[in-house]
Design a protein around this motif. Structure first.
Motif, PDB file in Angstrom:
ATOM      1  N   ILE A   7       0.833  -1.202   0.000  1.00  0.00           N
ATOM      2  CA  ILE A   7       0.000   0.000   0.000  1.00  0.00           C
ATOM      3  C   ILE A   7       0.869   1.253   0.000  1.00  0.00           C
ATOM      4  O   ILE A   7       0.469   2.298  -0.486  1.00  0.00           O
ATOM      5  N   GLY A   8       2.091   1.146   0.473  1.00  0.00           N
ATOM      6  CA  GLY A   8       3.024   2.272   0.483  1.00  0.00           C
ATOM      7  C   GLY A   8       3.471   2.710  -0.900  1.00  0.00           C
ATOM      8  O   GLY A   8       4.074   3.767  -1.051  1.00  0.00           O
ATOM      9  N   GLN A   9       3.174   1.926  -1.923  1.00  0.00           N
ATOM     10  CA  GLN A   9       3.547   2.271  -3.291  1.00  0.00           C
ATOM     11  C   GLN A   9       2.550   3.220  -3.945  1.00  0.00           C
ATOM     12  O   GLN A   9       2.797   3.736  -5.022  1.00  0.00           O
ATOM     13  N   LEU A  10       1.438   3.464  -3.295  1.00  0.00           N
ATOM     14  CA  LEU A  10       0.393   4.346  -3.837  1.00  0.00           C
ATOM     15  C   LEU A  10       0.679   5.784  -3.407  1.00  0.00           C
ATOM     16  O   LEU A  10      -0.124   6.433  -2.746  1.00  0.00           O
ATOM     17  N   THR A  11       1.819   6.300  -3.816  1.00  0.00           N
ATOM     18  CA  THR A  11       2.360   7.545  -3.269  1.00  0.00           C
ATOM     19  C   THR A  11       1.576   8.804  -3.630  1.00  0.00           C
ATOM     20  O   THR A  11       1.746   9.825  -2.974  1.00  0.00           O
ATOM     21  N   ASN A  12       0.717   8.780  -4.625  1.00  0.00           N
ATOM     22  CA  ASN A  12      -0.050   9.966  -5.010  1.00  0.00           C
ATOM     23  C   ASN A  12      -1.462   9.973  -4.423  1.00  0.00           C
ATOM     24  O   ASN A  12      -2.252  10.859  -4.739  1.00  0.00           O
ATOM     25  N   MET A  13      -1.770   9.002  -3.563  1.00  0.00           N
ATOM     26  CA  MET A  13      -3.111   8.900  -2.994  1.00  0.00           C
ATOM     27  C   MET A  13      -3.365  10.035  -2.003  1.00  0.00           C
ATOM     28  O   MET A  13      -2.503  10.372  -1.197  1.00  0.00           O
ATOM     29  N   HIS A  14      -4.560  10.623  -2.067  1.00  0.00           N
ATOM     30  CA  HIS A  14      -4.944  11.703  -1.155  1.00  0.00           C
ATOM     31  C   HIS A  14      -5.917  11.229  -0.087  1.00  0.00           C
ATOM     32  O   HIS A  14      -5.912  11.742   1.021  1.00  0.00           O
ATOM     33  N   PHE A  15      -6.785  10.277  -0.418  1.00  0.00           N
ATOM     34  CA  PHE A  15      -7.803   9.774   0.498  1.00  0.00           C
ATOM     35  C   PHE A  15      -7.770   8.254   0.508  1.00  0.00           C
ATOM     36  O   PHE A  15      -7.706   7.639  -0.553  1.00  0.00           O
ATOM     37  N   LEU A  16      -7.829   7.669   1.694  1.00  0.00           N
ATOM     38  CA  LEU A  16      -7.894   6.219   1.820  1.00  0.00           C
ATOM     39  C   LEU A  16      -8.966   5.899   2.859  1.00  0.00           C
ATOM     40  O   LEU A  16      -8.805   6.182   4.041  1.00  0.00           O
ATOM     41  N   VAL A  17     -10.066   5.350   2.399  1.00  0.00           N
ATOM     42  CA  VAL A  17     -11.193   5.022   3.271  1.00  0.00           C
ATOM     43  C   VAL A  17     -11.408   3.513   3.207  1.00  0.00           C
ATOM     44  O   VAL A  17     -11.822   2.986   2.178  1.00  0.00           O
ATOM     45  N   LEU A  18     -11.084   2.841   4.290  1.00  0.00           N
ATOM     46  CA  LEU A  18     -11.179   1.378   4.358  1.00  0.00           C
ATOM     47  C   LEU A  18     -11.971   0.941   5.587  1.00  0.00           C
ATOM     48  O   LEU A  18     -11.669  -0.080   6.197  1.00  0.00           O
ATOM     49  N   ASP A  33       5.106   6.244   3.756  1.00  0.00           N
ATOM     50  CA  ASP A  33       5.569   6.734   2.459  1.00  0.00           C
ATOM     51  C   ASP A  33       4.474   7.481   1.695  1.00  0.00           C
ATOM     52  O   ASP A  33       4.739   8.045   0.642  1.00  0.00           O
ATOM     53  N   LEU A  34       3.256   7.487   2.211  1.00  0.00           N
ATOM     54  CA  LEU A  34       2.125   8.137   1.536  1.00  0.00           C
ATOM     55  C   LEU A  34       2.125   9.619   1.887  1.00  0.00           C
ATOM     56  O   LEU A  34       1.321  10.114   2.659  1.00  0.00           O
ATOM     57  N   ARG A  35       3.056  10.365   1.313  1.00  0.00           N
ATOM     58  CA  ARG A  35       3.288  11.776   1.642  1.00  0.00           C
ATOM     59  C   ARG A  35       2.125  12.690   1.274  1.00  0.00           C
ATOM     60  O   ARG A  35       1.942  13.727   1.883  1.00  0.00           O
ATOM     61  N   GLU A  36       1.310  12.303   0.295  1.00  0.00           N
ATOM     62  CA  GLU A  36       0.188  13.136  -0.146  1.00  0.00           C
ATOM     63  C   GLU A  36      -1.107  12.808   0.592  1.00  0.00           C
ATOM     64  O   GLU A  36      -2.102  13.495   0.410  1.00  0.00           O
ATOM     65  N   LEU A  37      -1.082  11.767   1.433  1.00  0.00           N
ATOM     66  CA  LEU A  37      -2.293  11.317   2.106  1.00  0.00           C
ATOM     67  C   LEU A  37      -2.798  12.368   3.086  1.00  0.00           C
ATOM     68  O   LEU A  37      -2.069  12.832   3.952  1.00  0.00           O
ATOM     69  N   LYS A  38      -4.050  12.768   2.917  1.00  0.00           N
ATOM     70  CA  LYS A  38      -4.684  13.773   3.778  1.00  0.00           C
ATOM     71  C   LYS A  38      -5.723  13.150   4.700  1.00  0.00           C
ATOM     72  O   LYS A  38      -5.942  13.640   5.799  1.00  0.00           O
TER      73      LYS A  38
END
Length: 46
Positions: A7-18, A33-38
């Motif tokens: 999941i750390g490879q999804l570096t451009n992700m902004h939202f993750l709802v699980l 590693d998800l630097r863009e995650l808000k």
């Protein structure tokens, strides 16, 4: 199941709802590693 470290490879992700997925265990270190995650919503898991 458990969250995969890949999941750390999804570096451009902004939202993750699980929420409500019956995940268990620890949050993978690679999520750092998800630097863009808000928004991260892992509610109602184990």
């Amino acid at each position: 199941g458990m969250l995969s470290p890949e999941i750390g490879q999804l570096t451009n992700m902004h939202f993750l709802v699980l929420h409500r997925n019956l995940f268990y265990g620890i949050i993978p270190r690679e999520m750092g590693d998800l630097r863009e995650l808000k928004v991260l919503d892992l509610g109602y898991n184990n």
